[in-house]
Design a protein around this motif. Structure first.
Motif, short mmCIF file in Angstrom:
data_model
loop_
_atom_site.label_atom_id
_atom_site.label_comp_id
_atom_site.label_asym_id
_atom_site.label_seq_id
_atom_site.Cartn_x
_atom_site.Cartn_y
_atom_site.Cartn_z
N ALA A 78 0.88 -1.17 0.00
CA ALA A 78 0.00 0.00 0.00
C ALA A 78 0.92 1.22 0.00
N PRO A 79 1.40 1.62 -1.18
CA PRO A 79 2.46 2.63 -1.25
C PRO A 79 2.10 3.96 -0.63
N ASN A 80 0.82 4.35 -0.73
CA ASN A 80 0.44 5.66 -0.21
C ASN A 80 0.18 5.64 1.29
N LEU A 81 0.27 4.45 1.89
CA LEU A 81 0.23 4.33 3.35
C LEU A 81 1.59 3.95 3.91
N GLY A 82 2.52 3.59 3.02
CA GLY A 82 3.83 3.15 3.46
C GLY A 82 3.86 1.74 4.02
N TRP A 83 2.92 0.89 3.58
CA TRP A 83 2.82 -0.47 4.11
C TRP A 83 3.39 -1.48 3.11
N VAL A 84 4.15 -2.43 3.62
CA VAL A 84 4.63 -3.57 2.84
C VAL A 84 4.46 -4.82 3.70
N ASP A 85 3.71 -5.79 3.19
CA ASP A 85 3.49 -7.08 3.86
C ASP A 85 3.02 -6.90 5.31
N GLU A 86 1.96 -6.13 5.47
CA GLU A 86 1.36 -5.92 6.79
C GLU A 86 0.18 -6.87 6.98
N PRO A 87 0.14 -7.66 8.06
CA PRO A 87 -0.92 -8.66 8.27
C PRO A 87 -2.20 -8.04 8.82
N LEU A 88 -2.83 -7.19 8.03
CA LEU A 88 -3.99 -6.45 8.50
C LEU A 88 -5.13 -7.38 8.90
N GLY A 89 -5.41 -8.40 8.08
CA GLY A 89 -6.52 -9.30 8.38
C GLY A 89 -6.37 -9.97 9.73
N GLY A 90 -5.20 -10.52 10.01
CA GLY A 90 -4.96 -11.20 11.27
C GLY A 90 -5.00 -10.24 12.45
N ALA A 91 -4.41 -9.04 12.28
CA ALA A 91 -4.39 -8.08 13.38
C ALA A 91 -5.79 -7.58 13.70
N LEU A 92 -6.60 -7.34 12.67
CA LEU A 92 -7.97 -6.90 12.90
C LEU A 92 -8.79 -7.99 13.57
N ALA A 93 -8.65 -9.23 13.09
CA ALA A 93 -9.41 -10.34 13.69
C ALA A 93 -9.06 -10.49 15.16
N GLU A 94 -7.78 -10.38 15.49
CA GLU A 94 -7.36 -10.50 16.89
C GLU A 94 -7.92 -9.35 17.73
N GLY A 95 -7.85 -8.13 17.19
CA GLY A 95 -8.35 -6.99 17.93
C GLY A 95 -9.86 -7.03 18.12
N LEU A 96 -10.59 -7.40 17.07
CA LEU A 96 -12.05 -7.46 17.15
C LEU A 96 -12.52 -8.57 18.07
N SER A 97 -11.74 -9.64 18.18
CA SER A 97 -12.15 -10.76 19.05
C SER A 97 -12.29 -10.30 20.49
N ARG A 98 -11.54 -9.28 20.87
CA ARG A 98 -11.65 -8.76 22.24
C ARG A 98 -12.96 -8.04 22.48
N HIS A 99 -13.67 -7.75 21.39
CA HIS A 99 -14.96 -7.09 21.49
C HIS A 99 -16.10 -8.03 21.08
N GLY A 100 -15.83 -9.32 21.11
CA GLY A 100 -16.87 -10.31 20.86
C GLY A 100 -17.13 -10.62 19.40
N VAL A 101 -16.29 -10.11 18.50
CA VAL A 101 -16.47 -10.37 17.06
C VAL A 101 -15.61 -11.56 16.68
N ARG A 102 -16.25 -12.62 16.20
CA ARG A 102 -15.55 -13.86 15.90
C ARG A 102 -15.32 -14.02 14.41
N GLY A 103 -14.29 -14.81 14.08
CA GLY A 103 -14.03 -15.16 12.69
C GLY A 103 -13.04 -14.23 12.01
N ARG A 104 -12.71 -14.58 10.76
CA ARG A 104 -11.75 -13.80 9.99
C ARG A 104 -12.37 -12.51 9.50
N VAL A 105 -11.51 -11.57 9.18
CA VAL A 105 -11.94 -10.30 8.60
C VAL A 105 -11.62 -10.34 7.11
N ALA A 106 -12.61 -10.10 6.28
CA ALA A 106 -12.42 -10.13 4.83
C ALA A 106 -11.82 -8.81 4.39
N VAL A 107 -10.52 -8.81 4.10
CA VAL A 107 -9.82 -7.60 3.66
C VAL A 107 -9.64 -7.67 2.15
#
Length: 405
Positions: A170-199
């Motif tokens: 994501a060149p305009n964000l300065g991101w290279v190989d960032e595991p957004l899906g996994g990080a979001l799924a882990e963070g959302l799980s703390r708020h009761g949201v289960r399963g993978r995040v479709a990125v």
């Protein structure tokens, strides 16, 4: 188990029919049993059984229609409604200078949303995830008692490996190989949201939303162009998204149109986005790079007769027309939709685009194409993220609910 049509078992046929009915109501809104009977070509008793199953699962409700003048004396057909207040997904739109989060109910209605606009910069992925999780906590607290979150989706301007939500680039964000899906799924799980995040890529999700609910509804072939800092495309061919071998198709902003042009953040020179992206518009108009409002300001200045703004729009319009002509020749779409900041630019250069298409390229595809703004306005990518999140539920309602139980 007895076999159904094509060798399918009765259970498989039933699951298919439940899925088809729920998807129809999700897309079309309140629908009478009689309309469902006609649309799905099933008998009335089967439709009644299917709607009863979905109502029992809390996904739909049935009501008698409001009486209208001149209505017949016969028994009215029950109307099937989606239940957005009880079944919802989370949708996120991650931009270069903004974050948007929404709680979107079954049927597509946006029930709640949060927005954050901030100066541009290379924000860390953890910072983005923290904000989105905070928004999630706020919105979840406002949900109806007993409401179920059945998925989450995120749109981002970048190259995404959709299997796990890894943002490759994501060149305009300065991101290279960032595991957004996994990080979001882990963070959302703390708020009761289960399963993978479709990125997924923002343009792909914009195309999905416009194909389901917007300007491309009913069209089998469409291109959704999105322009913010960069430019991307979501492409629908024969009713299906064109993803490419690795899922990275549609990076049309990096189509080289001017080999002698400016250096792009991807490393190439003369990419289409260097000629029609936000920076190109602002540079041509003599505006400093700044807040999101600057491109509409250039368009407004041109409308007021400002010579430099008018020249800037003509210059950018020429390059936009060249790229759109290529897109039309290659993909032969029925409709090309201008999203993101291109949505602000499109009315000002519409006649220029049409004039170019009328005089260059192949006559057959250009005569068929329709150029238009998004039917969903600025929310195309956000709605697309929600539609992607609803995918598992709409494909297999019983299976998805069983996993959430």
């Amino acid at each position: 188990m007895a076999a159904g049509p094509g060798g399918s078992t009765q259970d498989e046929v039933r699951r298919h029919n439940v899925s088809t009915l729920l998807r129809y109501v999700h897309v079309h809104g309140p629908t009478s049993r009689a309309e469902l009977t006609s649309a799905m070509q099933l008998n009335r008793s089967t439709i009644g059984t299917l709607t009863a199953d979905l109502a029992g699962a809390g996904l739909v409700r049935e009501e008698l229609p409001a009486r209208t003048a001149g209505a017949g004396a016969g028994r009215p057909s029950l109307v099937v409604w989606p239940r957005p207040e009880q079944v919802y997904v989370l949708a996120f739109d991650i931009g270069v200078d903004y974050l948007i989060a929404a709680r979107v109910g079954l049927g597509g209605s946006i029930l709640d949303r949060r927005e954050l606009y901030r100066p541009r910069g290379d924000y860390a992925m953890d910072d983005v995830v923290a904000h989105l999780c905070r928004f999630t906590a706020e919105m979840s607290a406002r949900a109806e008692p007993g409401a179920a979150c059945v998925g989450a989706g995120a749109a981002i301007a970048g190259v995404v490996r959709e299997s796990d939500g890894l943002v490759r680039f994501a060149p305009n964000l300065g991101w290279v190989d960032e595991p957004l899906g996994g990080a979001l799924a882990e963070g959302l799980s703390r708020h009761g949201v289960r399963g993978r995040v479709a990125v997924a890529n923002d343009a792909d999700l914009g195309a999905l939303a416009e194909h389901v609910r917007g300007a491309a509804a009913g069209s089998s072939d469409a291109v959704y162009l999105t322009g913010e800092v960069g430019v991307g495309a979501g492409i629908i061919v024969s009713g299906e998204p064109l993803r490419g071998h690795g899922g990275y198709g549609g990076e049309i902003g990096h189509m080289v149109v001017n080999p002698a042009g400016r250096l792009c953040r991807c490393g190439a020179r003369g990419c289409w986005e260097t000629e029609i992206g936000e920076k190109a518009i602002l540079d041509a108009a003599g505006h400093p790079d700044g807040p999101r409002s600057t491109v509409p300001a250039v368009v407004a200045a041109a409308a007021g007769g400002d010579p430099r703004a008018l020249a800037a729009l003509r210059h950018v319009g020429e390059w936009l027309a060249i790229g759109v002509g290529n897109v039309v020749n290659v993909f032969n779409p029925e409709v090309v939709i201008f999203g993101g900041l291109l949505r602000d630019l499109f009315p000002a250069v519409d006649s220029q685009l049409r004039g170019h298409l009328a005089t260059t390229g192949l006559a057959a595809p250009r005569e068929q194409v329709r150029l238009t703004a998004p039917g969903l306005g600025a929310d195309s990518t956000l709605v697309g993220a929600a539609e992607r999140a609803f995918g598992p539920l709409l494909t297999d309602p019983p299976g998805t609910l069983a996993l959430l139980a």
